[in-house]
Design an enzyme around this catalytic site. Structure first.
Site, short mmCIF file in Angstrom:
data_model
loop_
_atom_site.label_atom_id
_atom_site.label_comp_id
_atom_site.label_asym_id
_atom_site.label_seq_id
_atom_site.Cartn_x
_atom_site.Cartn_y
_atom_site.Cartn_z
N GLU A 77 0.82 -1.21 0.00
CA GLU A 77 0.00 0.00 0.00
C GLU A 77 0.85 1.26 0.00
OE1 GLU A 77 -3.17 2.80 0.43
OE2 GLU A 77 -2.89 0.85 -0.53
N HIS A 142 -12.14 6.10 -8.10
CA HIS A 142 -10.68 6.17 -8.05
C HIS A 142 -10.07 5.56 -9.31
CE1 HIS A 142 -6.94 6.94 -6.12
NE2 HIS A 142 -6.62 5.67 -5.90
N HIS A 252 -21.77 -6.62 -16.82
CA HIS A 252 -20.44 -6.34 -17.38
C HIS A 252 -20.25 -7.11 -18.69
CE1 HIS A 252 -16.35 -5.01 -17.50
NE2 HIS A 252 -15.83 -6.20 -17.28
N HIS A 310 -5.70 -7.91 -17.56
CA HIS A 310 -7.02 -7.38 -17.90
C HIS A 310 -7.09 -5.89 -17.60
CE1 HIS A 310 -11.09 -7.92 -19.15
NE2 HIS A 310 -11.62 -7.62 -17.99
#
Length: 350
Positions: A77, A142, A252, A310
């Site tokens: 992170e 985001h 999707h 992806h």
């Protein structure tokens, strides 16, 4: 003075290209952070357990006794935060270098300021991602914010190249429903992809093309797309039940199918436009690759490396579409050679 301006412009061309590529790296590191469940590796922001470097477990326990330290996830992170900060410095450098050129009519100063605003908003969304505990709405925004930064960098790069190497300044401003529909569907599909990821619905459907061995599986669309979810729970690994996640995955897939049809139709419409046909063919090829990666992710149960590919495919598809639209925009204005020798030589795309 003129030589100084030209030198500054050439540096800006290089810097915006670096910014484009570096944004892609930051986004992939962000995807990796999410995929290894490190999004809450540090429970606070901007530091980690109150420190700019990951502390030892004793200090972390004193700071947040309710959140045990996982050093690996915390460092993942923090690395993401460090490189995102570097990206912000690149944006500031672009604005600072462009300041003396802001009054030039051909310099894209407003786009530079827009890039600065978006990167600041992106930083805020990064903070909210942690403080709101991976709330799907913020995580999806985001992701879209990262793509916005990348495409603004890329657009600036294309604009600045045009300033450095002057071409006719007439630009087509004609409306085109074809491009508008394709752009809207692409944005929608990217948002759906972010929604799939933020709600951990990537393998909600087993098998392809059916979902859980059914063409019309049980779905809870209202819950799957309930955008006023409660803020507060820890959304790591998601909060939705199986039917809601299935609805997200199916939508999707349907969005991907519709986008593919429109992109192929767009290529067919402009296949005789010499400088547009090739970029659009590349976009269609990127779409096909991205669809194949999506299917492979489902069939192979979302391996980390394939999920990252992806994400990279989504970035490449968005950038490729912007590049193709750029070529169409200037070809329609006569900047590029207009058409291949065909019956449509005198057609202006609408």
């Amino acid at each position: 003075m003129h030589d100084s301006f030209e030198c500054r412009l050439r540096w800006l061309v290089r810097l915006t290209l670096v910014g484009t590529l570096f944004t892609a790296v930051v986004m992939l590191v962000g995807a990796w952070t999410r995929l290894v469940d490190a999004g809450l590796g540090c429970p606070d922001w901007p530091g980690c357990y109150g420190k700019l470097l990951v502390p030892d477990s004793d200090l972390a326990t004193l700071r947040h006794p309710d959140v045990p330290l996982d050093s690996f996830k915390a460092w993942v992170e923090m690395v993401h935060r460090y490189i995102a900060t570097l990206l912000g410095l690149v944006v500031i450098s672009v604005v600072a270098l462009g300041w003396p050129l802001r009054h030039r009519r051909d310099y894209p100063w407003r786009q530079s300021l827009m890039l600065l605003v978006v990167i600041l908003l992106q930083g805020a969304f990064g903070a909210f991602t942690v403080t709101l505990k991976l709330w799907p709405q913020v995580v999806t925004l985001h992701l879209l914010g990262g793509l916005s930064v990348l495409l603004l960098f890329f657009w600036l790069y294309l604009r600045l190249r045009l300033v450095v190497t002057p071409k006719p300044k007439n630009v087509s401003h004609c409306a085109s429903s074809w491009w508008g529909v394709a752009a809207c569907l692409l944005v929608l599909q990217l948002a759906l992809g972010g929604w799939v990821s933020s709600n951990y619905a990537g393998i909600a459907c087993q098998g392809f093309p059916t979902c859980n061995d059914q063409w019309l599986p049980a779905m809870d669309i209202s819950e799957g797309f309930h955008l006023t979810q409660t803020v507060g729970p820890n959304y790591l690994h998601g909060q939705l039940h199986a039917d809601a996640r299935t609805a997200i995955q199916v939508m999707h897939r349907l969005g991907a199918l519709l986008l593919g049809v429109v992109l192929v139709a767009l290529w067919w419409r402009y296949r005789h436009w010499q400088s547009v046909a090739s970029p659009l063919a590349i976009v269609v090829g990127l779409y096909a690759l991205q669809a194949a990666l999506g299917v492979a992710n489902v069939v192979l149960w979302l391996p980390l490396w394939l999920a990252l590919l992806h994400t990279a495919g989504a970035i490449a598809l968005a950038a490729g579409f912007v590049w193709a639209w750029w070529r169409w925009r200037y070809q329609a204005a006569g900047v590029y050679s207009k058409t291949i020798d065909s019956p449509y030589n005198n057609v202006i795309a609408q």
